[in-house]
Design an enzyme around this catalytic site. Sequence first.
Site, PDB file in Angstrom:
ATOM      1  N   GLY A 232       0.819  -1.204   0.000  1.00 10.83           N
ATOM      2  CA  GLY A 232       0.000   0.000   0.000  1.00 10.83           C
ATOM      3  C   GLY A 232       0.850   1.249   0.000  1.00 10.83           C
ATOM      4  O   GLY A 232       2.071   1.192   0.215  1.00 10.83           O
ATOM      5  N   PRO A 234       2.540   4.889   1.163  1.00 16.82           N
ATOM      6  CA  PRO A 234       3.136   5.251   2.456  1.00 16.82           C
ATOM      7  C   PRO A 234       2.101   5.868   3.389  1.00 16.82           C
ATOM      8  O   PRO A 234       1.231   6.632   2.965  1.00 16.82           O
ATOM      9  CB  PRO A 234       4.219   6.273   2.078  1.00 16.82           C
ATOM     10  CG  PRO A 234       4.497   6.034   0.635  1.00 16.82           C
ATOM     11  CD  PRO A 234       3.211   5.555   0.035  1.00 16.82           C
ATOM     12  N   GLY A 235       2.207   5.547   4.676  1.00 14.90           N
ATOM     13  CA  GLY A 235       1.358   6.165   5.686  1.00 14.90           C
ATOM     14  C   GLY A 235      -0.005   5.546   5.849  1.00 14.90           C
ATOM     15  O   GLY A 235      -0.848   6.102   6.563  1.00 14.90           O
ATOM     16  N   GLY A 237      -0.699   2.588   7.208  1.00 13.70           N
ATOM     17  CA  GLY A 237      -0.838   1.794   8.421  1.00 13.70           C
ATOM     18  C   GLY A 237      -0.316   0.382   8.324  1.00 13.70           C
ATOM     19  O   GLY A 237      -0.741  -0.482   9.104  1.00 13.70           O
ATOM     20  N   LYS A 238       0.620   0.108   7.419  1.00 17.07           N
ATOM     21  CA  LYS A 238       1.139  -1.257   7.278  1.00 17.07           C
ATOM     22  C   LYS A 238       1.936  -1.663   8.523  1.00 17.07           C
ATOM     23  O   LYS A 238       1.737  -2.742   9.073  1.00 17.07           O
ATOM     24  CB  LYS A 238       2.014  -1.341   6.021  1.00 17.07           C
ATOM     25  CG  LYS A 238       1.275  -1.020   4.726  1.00 17.07           C
ATOM     26  CD  LYS A 238       2.166  -1.199   3.526  1.00 17.07           C
ATOM     27  CE  LYS A 238       3.276  -0.177   3.463  1.00 17.07           C
ATOM     28  NZ  LYS A 238       2.797   1.205   3.324  1.00 17.07           N
ATOM     29  N   THR A 239       2.838  -0.788   8.944  1.00 14.98           N
ATOM     30  CA  THR A 239       3.637  -1.101  10.135  1.00 14.98           C
ATOM     31  C   THR A 239       2.768  -1.130  11.383  1.00 14.98           C
ATOM     32  O   THR A 239       2.969  -1.956  12.277  1.00 14.98           O
ATOM     33  CB  THR A 239       4.768  -0.074  10.284  1.00 14.98           C
ATOM     34  OG1 THR A 239       5.533  -0.025   9.070  1.00 14.98           O
ATOM     35  CG2 THR A 239       5.687  -0.441  11.427  1.00 14.98           C
ATOM     36  N   GLU A 456      -6.808  32.422 -11.090  1.00 14.90           N
ATOM     37  CA  GLU A 456      -7.508  31.531 -10.160  1.00 14.90           C
ATOM     38  C   GLU A 456      -9.018  31.615 -10.349  1.00 14.90           C
ATOM     39  O   GLU A 456      -9.723  30.604 -10.190  1.00 14.90           O
ATOM     40  CB  GLU A 456      -7.132  31.872  -8.718  1.00 14.90           C
ATOM     41  CG  GLU A 456      -5.660  31.708  -8.384  1.00 14.90           C
ATOM     42  CD  GLU A 456      -5.176  30.293  -8.606  1.00 14.90           C
ATOM     43  OE1 GLU A 456      -5.995  29.352  -8.526  1.00 14.90           O
ATOM     44  OE2 GLU A 456      -3.976  30.105  -8.871  1.00 14.90           O
ATOM     45  N   HIS A 459      -9.937  29.210 -13.142  1.00 10.76           N
ATOM     46  CA  HIS A 459     -10.049  27.835 -12.648  1.00 10.76           C
ATOM     47  C   HIS A 459     -11.391  27.618 -11.962  1.00 10.76           C
ATOM     48  O   HIS A 459     -12.095  26.630 -12.214  1.00 10.76           O
ATOM     49  CB  HIS A 459      -8.926  27.534 -11.647  1.00 10.76           C
ATOM     50  CG  HIS A 459      -7.589  27.324 -12.274  1.00 10.76           C
ATOM     51  ND1 HIS A 459      -7.371  26.435 -13.294  1.00 10.76           N
ATOM     52  CD2 HIS A 459      -6.376  27.886 -11.997  1.00 10.76           C
ATOM     53  CE1 HIS A 459      -6.095  26.455 -13.626  1.00 10.76           C
ATOM     54  NE2 HIS A 459      -5.464  27.337 -12.855  1.00 10.76           N
ATOM     55  N   ASP A 530      -0.136  23.756 -14.403  1.00 12.37           N
ATOM     56  CA  ASP A 530      -1.365  23.364 -15.101  1.00 12.37           C
ATOM     57  C   ASP A 530      -1.049  22.633 -16.398  1.00 12.37           C
ATOM     58  O   ASP A 530      -1.646  21.588 -16.703  1.00 12.37           O
ATOM     59  CB  ASP A 530      -2.208  24.604 -15.400  1.00 12.37           C
ATOM     60  CG  ASP A 530      -2.590  25.357 -14.137  1.00 12.37           C
ATOM     61  OD1 ASP A 530      -2.641  24.715 -13.068  1.00 12.37           O
ATOM     62  OD2 ASP A 530      -2.831  26.572 -14.222  1.00 12.37           O
TER      63      ASP A 530
END
Length: 657
Positions: A232, A234-235, A237-239, A456, A459, A530
Site C-alpha cells: 500500500g 506510504p502512511g 498503516g502497514k507497520t 484563479e 479555474h 497546469d
Amino acid sequence: MALNQNNLSPRLGGRPKFNIYWIWAIIAVSLLAWSVLGSGETAQKTNWDAVKEMIAKGDVQKIDVVNKELAEVYLKPDKLETYTQQKEYKYLSKQGPQFVFNIGSLEYFQSDFETTLSETKQNVTLSFESRRNMWSDFLGSVLPFVILIVVWIIIMRSMSRGQGGAQGGIFSVGKAKAQMFDKDAAVNVSFKDVAGLEEAKVEIMEIVDFLKNPEKYKNLGGKIPKGALLVGPPGTGKTLLAKAVAGEANVPFFSISGSDFVEMFVGVGASRVRDLFRQAKEKAPCIVFIDEIDAIGRARGKNAGFSSNDERENTLNQLLTEMDGFGTNAGVIILAATNRADILDKALMRAGRFDRQINVELPDLKERGEIFDVHLKNLKLDPNLDREFLAKQTPGFSGADIANVCNEAALIAARHDKTQIEKEDFLSAIDRIVGGLERRNKIITPSEKKTIAYHEAGHATVSWVLEHANPLIKVTIIPRGKALGAAWYLPEERQITTKEQLLDEMSAILGGRASEMMNFGKVSTGALNDLERVTKMAYAMVAYYGMSDQVGNLSYYDSTGQSDMSLTKPYSEETAEKIDAEVKAMIEGAYTRALQTLEAHRAGLTRLAELLLEREVIFAEDLEKIFGKRPGEARKEMEVKYEEPLNNSSSDDRPVA
C-alpha cells in the site's frame, strides 16, 4: 514487565557485570596516584652556587652525577638535622639525595668542582652513574601498541554496535538485528487501535487465529500460510497493522527492517537471514515481520554487467531458500510490508512464499472518520466540531496525513492562544499540509496580483460550471509554498473515471490560462503546473486508457514494472506521431472549451476576480451566489428526494402492483 538481572544496579541486589576495562582503569589510577603523590620526603632543586656554599661549610658528603646531566647532593648525617629544622627544608629526604641540580657542561663542572675543593680544603666524593628509567622505557615501547589495540577495539565495537550486541563484538556482525516481542513485552497496540483497514484486518486476524487455534484448521487438512505481504501507499498503516499483530497474537514476534540485512561486509546479509530464521524456528510458533522488504527484495538482474548488487541478490537468494521450506519452518509466518510491490522479484511473490498479498489502500470517507476518532481522543475540541466534515475535507489523505492534520490543528490553536481546537484550525492545518505555509510577506506587484486573481478565478469558474469537474471548496491568491495562488477542490471518491470526466477536468485546469488570454490578451508562466498536469493526463488518456479514436483501443502501459529494461518504445514512430497529434488536439479542444465557458460567464468571472482581489480568499458559498448551483446538483437533489420515500417506507406503505 520482566526485569533483566544483568541490568540491575548494585543497590537493587544485582551484581554488576564484570568488564575488562575496570582493570585498565585501576592500573591507570594507581600509576597516576603513585607519580603525583609519591613520598612526602623529596629532594629539593638547587644550583651549583648554593652547593659550593654547602661544601665550604663542610656539610656535603658526596655528589653523584647521573647520566652526565643531573647532580645529586648527599649531606653528612650529622649535618642533616640542621637543615630539616629550617622551614624551607622541612621535607628533605633522609635516605636519598637531599638536593639535585643540573650541571650543564660536564667539563666545566668537573673543573669548577676541583677548584672549589682545593680552595675550601674539603673532602667530597664525586662519582658518575648511568641510570635508565624502567617506566619510561616500558611506556615508550609498549604504549604505542596498547593505543593501537584500544583504537582497534573501539572501532570494531562501534562497527558491531547493534549487530548482535556489544558482547559479541565483530564476531556477531552476522547476527540478525531483529527485535523480539513476546507475551512479556509491553506491546500496547491492538486491532482496536487500527482504525479502518477492515478487509486487511480480516485477513491478518485469520493468521493470528491460526497461531492461537491451529487444530481448528489442521483438522480440516488446512496448512498454515507461509507469508503475507502488506502492500500500500506510504502512511496507510502497514507497520501499525504489524504492531497490532504483535499485540494480539500472544506468540513471539520478530521485527526487522529490510535495510538491516544490508552491510558493507560480503556475506553478512545472507548470514543474518539464516540467523533470523534459526531464532524463529527456536521460538515457533511465531511471526517474523520484515518492514520495507523492497530493500532486499528488488528484482534480480536489473543491472546486468554490474556487480554492485551481488551482495543484495545473495541476501535475497538466502531469503528465498529459507522461505521455500528446505528447512522445517513449521509455525513460522513471514509478514512483510512495502509500497513498491511492482519492483519486487517474481520469485519472492509466488505462492508458497508469500501466499497472500494484502492491499492496504488509502482510507475512504468512512474509514477517514474512524481514523479521525482515534487521533482526536486526546485533543481538547470544540463541542460543535463536525467530525464527518473533517473526513469529507481530506480525500486522498492517509492515516499518517490525518494524524499530522490533528497535530497541526493543535499547534495552530495554541499559537493563537485558544483554549480549544475549532473548525477553522483544522481547515488551516489542511491548507498548511496541502499547499504549504502562507507567505504574506512575498512581494507581488499590483499587476501580478491582478493576473493571479483572474487566473484563479478562471479555474474556479470553469470547474463550477462544467458538470463533471471536481467541485471547488476554496480559492486564494495568498502565496503558499512555491505557488502564487491556489484552488482547493473536493474530488468525488470514485473507482473509475470516464472520458467526459477527464475532459472536464482538463478544461478546468486550463481555465486559468484561458482567463489570462481572454482578459489581458497575453499569457504568463504561472500556468506551468497546469500545463504539466494536462499534458500527463492527455498522454495517459491516449497511450494508456485507449480514449482516442485515432490510436484506438490500445494501451502501452506496463503494469509489470519491467519497462525500464526496454531500450525502445513499444510502438512505431508512426504511432508516436499519432499519439502526439491526438494529445495536442485533445488539449487544444479542452482549452477552446474553457475559453467558450469563460466567454459565456464573463460577468461572473469578473465579479469573482474582483472579489478575490478584495478578500484574497473566497469559498464555494461565494461561487454559488455568483453562478447559482452547479449543473447536476438540482438533478441529484431530485433523485435523493425520489429515493427517500422508497428507502424509508414500511411494509404497509408499499405500492400495490
